[in-house]
Design a protein around this motif. Structure first.
Motif, PDB file in Angstrom:
ATOM      1  N   UNK A  78       4.243  12.042   4.979  1.00 37.09           N
ATOM      2  CA  UNK A  78       5.316  12.595   4.149  1.00 37.09           C
ATOM      3  C   UNK A  78       5.983  11.502   3.314  1.00 37.09           C
ATOM      4  N   UNK A  79       6.200  10.351   3.910  1.00 35.42           N
ATOM      5  CA  UNK A  79       6.904   9.279   3.211  1.00 35.42           C
ATOM      6  C   UNK A  79       6.015   8.523   2.223  1.00 35.42           C
ATOM      7  N   UNK A  80       4.715   8.505   2.479  1.00 28.40           N
ATOM      8  CA  UNK A  80       3.845   7.647   1.669  1.00 28.40           C
ATOM      9  C   UNK A  80       2.745   8.377   0.903  1.00 28.40           C
ATOM     10  N   UNK A  81       2.625   9.688   1.059  1.00 31.62           N
ATOM     11  CA  UNK A  81       1.511  10.385   0.407  1.00 31.62           C
ATOM     12  C   UNK A  81       1.591  10.303  -1.112  1.00 31.62           C
ATOM     13  N   UNK A  82       2.783  10.246  -1.662  1.00 32.71           N
ATOM     14  CA  UNK A  82       2.936  10.138  -3.110  1.00 32.71           C
ATOM     15  C   UNK A  82       3.165   8.697  -3.564  1.00 32.71           C
ATOM     16  N   UNK A  83       3.108   7.768  -2.616  1.00 32.81           N
ATOM     17  CA  UNK A  83       3.372   6.367  -2.927  1.00 32.81           C
ATOM     18  C   UNK A  83       2.109   5.514  -2.904  1.00 32.81           C
ATOM     19  N   UNK A  84       1.122   5.931  -2.120  1.00 30.48           N
ATOM     20  CA  UNK A  84      -0.100   5.146  -1.979  1.00 30.48           C
ATOM     21  C   UNK A  84      -1.259   5.850  -2.653  1.00 30.48           C
ATOM     22  N   UNK A  85      -1.992   5.117  -3.492  1.00 34.58           N
ATOM     23  CA  UNK A  85      -3.275   5.648  -3.936  1.00 34.58           C
ATOM     24  C   UNK A  85      -4.319   5.191  -2.924  1.00 34.58           C
ATOM     25  N   UNK A  86      -5.552   5.630  -3.093  1.00 36.69           N
ATOM     26  CA  UNK A  86      -6.569   5.355  -2.081  1.00 36.69           C
ATOM     27  C   UNK A  86      -6.886   3.865  -1.983  1.00 36.69           C
ATOM     28  N   UNK A  87      -6.776   3.146  -3.097  1.00 37.60           N
ATOM     29  CA  UNK A  87      -7.015   1.699  -3.049  1.00 37.60           C
ATOM     30  C   UNK A  87      -5.943   0.991  -2.231  1.00 37.60           C
ATOM     31  N   UNK A  88      -4.690   1.344  -2.474  1.00 37.58           N
ATOM     32  CA  UNK A  88      -3.591   0.713  -1.730  1.00 37.58           C
ATOM     33  C   UNK A  88      -3.678   1.055  -0.245  1.00 37.58           C
ATOM     34  N   UNK A  89      -4.065   2.294   0.048  1.00 44.72           N
ATOM     35  CA  UNK A  89      -4.154   2.727   1.447  1.00 44.72           C
ATOM     36  C   UNK A  89      -5.361   2.118   2.156  1.00 44.72           C
ATOM     37  N   UNK A  90      -6.240   1.465   1.394  1.00 42.94           N
ATOM     38  CA  UNK A  90      -7.411   0.796   1.980  1.00 42.94           C
ATOM     39  C   UNK A  90      -7.243  -0.717   2.003  1.00 42.94           C
ATOM     40  N   UNK A  91      -6.045  -1.194   1.773  1.00 42.43           N
ATOM     41  CA  UNK A  91      -5.792  -2.634   1.679  1.00 42.43           C
ATOM     42  C   UNK A  91      -5.309  -3.168   3.033  1.00 42.43           C
ATOM     43  N   UNK A  92      -6.106  -4.011   3.652  1.00 39.58           N
ATOM     44  CA  UNK A  92      -5.713  -4.544   4.960  1.00 39.58           C
ATOM     45  C   UNK A  92      -4.422  -5.353   4.874  1.00 39.58           C
ATOM     46  N   UNK A  93      -4.144  -5.959   3.725  1.00 40.92           N
ATOM     47  CA  UNK A  93      -2.918  -6.766   3.584  1.00 40.92           C
ATOM     48  C   UNK A  93      -1.678  -5.903   3.733  1.00 40.92           C
ATOM     49  N   UNK A  94      -1.750  -4.652   3.272  1.00 40.57           N
ATOM     50  CA  UNK A  94      -0.620  -3.727   3.412  1.00 40.57           C
ATOM     51  C   UNK A  94      -0.383  -3.389   4.881  1.00 40.57           C
ATOM     52  N   UNK A  95      -1.431  -2.951   5.568  1.00 40.90           N
ATOM     53  CA  UNK A  95      -1.261  -2.496   6.951  1.00 40.90           C
ATOM     54  C   UNK A  95      -0.990  -3.654   7.897  1.00 40.90           C
ATOM     55  N   UNK A  96      -1.632  -4.799   7.687  1.00 36.62           N
ATOM     56  CA  UNK A  96      -1.344  -5.960   8.527  1.00 36.62           C
ATOM     57  C   UNK A  96       0.090  -6.424   8.322  1.00 36.62           C
ATOM     58  N   UNK A  97       0.558  -6.347   7.088  1.00 33.24           N
ATOM     59  CA  UNK A  97       1.938  -6.736   6.812  1.00 33.24           C
ATOM     60  C   UNK A  97       2.936  -5.792   7.465  1.00 33.24           C
ATOM     61  N   UNK A  98       2.684  -4.490   7.371  1.00 32.03           N
ATOM     62  CA  UNK A  98       3.572  -3.505   7.987  1.00 32.03           C
ATOM     63  C   UNK A  98       3.557  -3.638   9.511  1.00 32.03           C
ATOM     64  N   UNK A  99       2.378  -3.958  10.048  1.00 35.49           N
ATOM     65  CA  UNK A  99       2.263  -4.117  11.506  1.00 35.49           C
ATOM     66  C   UNK A  99       3.094  -5.287  12.012  1.00 35.49           C
ATOM     67  N   UNK A 100       3.213  -6.312  11.193  1.00 37.78           N
ATOM     68  CA  UNK A 100       3.932  -7.511  11.616  1.00 37.78           C
ATOM     69  C   UNK A 100       5.394  -7.519  11.164  1.00 37.78           C
ATOM     70  N   UNK A 101       5.855  -6.410  10.650  1.00 35.54           N
ATOM     71  CA  UNK A 101       7.250  -6.343  10.216  1.00 35.54           C
ATOM     72  C   UNK A 101       7.897  -5.076  10.770  1.00 35.54           C
ATOM     73  N   UNK A 102       8.021  -4.055   9.929  1.00 31.26           N
ATOM     74  CA  UNK A 102       8.783  -2.868  10.287  1.00 31.26           C
ATOM     75  C   UNK A 102       8.236  -2.141  11.508  1.00 31.26           C
ATOM     76  N   UNK A 103       6.911  -2.193  11.719  1.00 31.12           N
ATOM     77  CA  UNK A 103       6.304  -1.387  12.774  1.00 31.12           C
ATOM     78  C   UNK A 103       5.782  -2.227  13.938  1.00 31.12           C
ATOM     79  N   UNK A 104       6.294  -3.432  14.085  1.00 30.31           N
ATOM     80  CA  UNK A 104       5.930  -4.274  15.227  1.00 30.31           C
ATOM     81  C   UNK A 104       6.197  -3.561  16.552  1.00 30.31           C
ATOM     82  N   UNK A 105       7.386  -3.007  16.700  1.00 29.80           N
ATOM     83  CA  UNK A 105       7.768  -2.362  17.961  1.00 29.80           C
ATOM     84  C   UNK A 105       6.914  -1.121  18.229  1.00 29.80           C
ATOM     85  N   UNK A 106       6.577  -0.387  17.165  1.00 28.25           N
ATOM     86  CA  UNK A 106       5.736   0.794  17.352  1.00 28.25           C
ATOM     87  C   UNK A 106       4.380   0.398  17.930  1.00 28.25           C
ATOM     88  N   UNK A 107       3.796  -0.678  17.438  1.00 25.75           N
ATOM     89  CA  UNK A 107       2.486  -1.103  17.928  1.00 25.75           C
ATOM     90  C   UNK A 107       2.593  -1.621  19.358  1.00 25.75           C
TER      91      UNK A 107
END
Length: 258
Positions: A78-107
């Motif tokens: 819901x939050x990102x479906x209109x924000x990410x295109x398929x290239x951005x959603x396939x970028x490991x730098x995005x997900x690795x960055x999110x994993x090590x910041x906002x979503x550290x506790x979730x992981x």
């Protein structure tokens, strides 16, 4: 996450693994600062958090996350479906960055079992997409954070105005990791129409009384059939309704009409 940091972490993970096991994000980021810092993304959206609740253990003692997984697919898509295109959603730098910041506790919550492993490879997979080993498509589909967005992408049915997540709830109600693995092993999955049409057919069979839960062999039959005819038929030119009819026919022949 800059590529320099990803390369350093993956190349020398043994040196950093204790930070992950010890839930010491601050110490990790401080040590990594020698190689660079996490960068602010240009992708903007409202702040959001993910659910960190788990179902009670079943009778054989395994702890499941089914309910939270479904909720989190909806939250992140819901939050990102209109924000990410398929290239951005396939970028490991995005997900690795999110994993090590906002979503550290979730992981830390969702991958608690991996983080207790004495194998560094298991710990690494909790936070870093294993792109080199699996390729980007498989890696993004199994990583505990990125797979939430991709699960939403594959199953969000825009034509269902009442509940666009009906197929999401149906297909992933049993287990998100194994069901995503089943999807990502099929070459045609890049075409969303094929996925939506297939799941509509399976959901219809389920609702008409073919069983209490979606059986894996039902999904495998449908996916194997589409994989088989993909070489002779250009599935990419068929819409979701036509895919649904194809799957209806093969399921009726294989298991009988319901």
């Amino acid at each position: 996450m800059p590529q320099e940091l990803i390369n350093e972490l993956k190349g020398n993970f043994q040196h950093y693994s204790h930070y992950y096991r010890g839930n010491d994000r601050k110490g990790l980021i401080q040590e990594l600062s020698r190689y660079g810092e996490l960068r602010e993304s240009k992708i903007e959206c409202e702040d959001f958090t993910l659910e960190m609740t788990a179902d009670l253990p079943d009778r054989i003692g395994r702890s499941y996350y089914y309910e939270a997984d479904i909720d989190n697919i909806k939250i992140i898509y819901d939050h990102l479906k209109d924000r990410l295109d398929l290239n951005a959603a396939s970028d490991e730098k995005l997900w690795d960055g999110m994993s090590h910041s906002w979503f550290w506790d979730y992981i830390q919550f969702r991958e608690a079992k991996k983080l207790k492993s004495d194998k560094d490879a298991d710990v690494s997979k909790a936070y870093l997409l294993p792109v080199k080993k699996l390729g980007i498509r498989r890696a993004r589909d199994i990583h505990c954070l990125s797979r939430l967005w991709w699960a939403g992408y594959y199953t969000y049915d825009e034509e269902n105005k009442e509940n666009p997540y009906a197929l999401t709830e149906f297909y992933f109600s049993g287990a998100l990791p194994s069901r995503m693995l089943l999807l990502s092993s099929r070459n045609f999955i890049a075409n969303k129409n094929i996925c939506i049409g297939t799941l509509r057919s399976l959901k219809k069979r389920y609702e008409q009384g073919d069983g209490d839960v979606l059986e894996r062999y039902h999904a495998e039959t449908a996916f194997k059939y589409l994989n088989g005819i993909g070489g002779a038929t250009s599935l990419d030119f068929l819409d979701s309704q036509e895919i649904e009819e194809l799957v209806d026919n093969v399921m009726d022949k294989k298991y009988g009409k319901v």
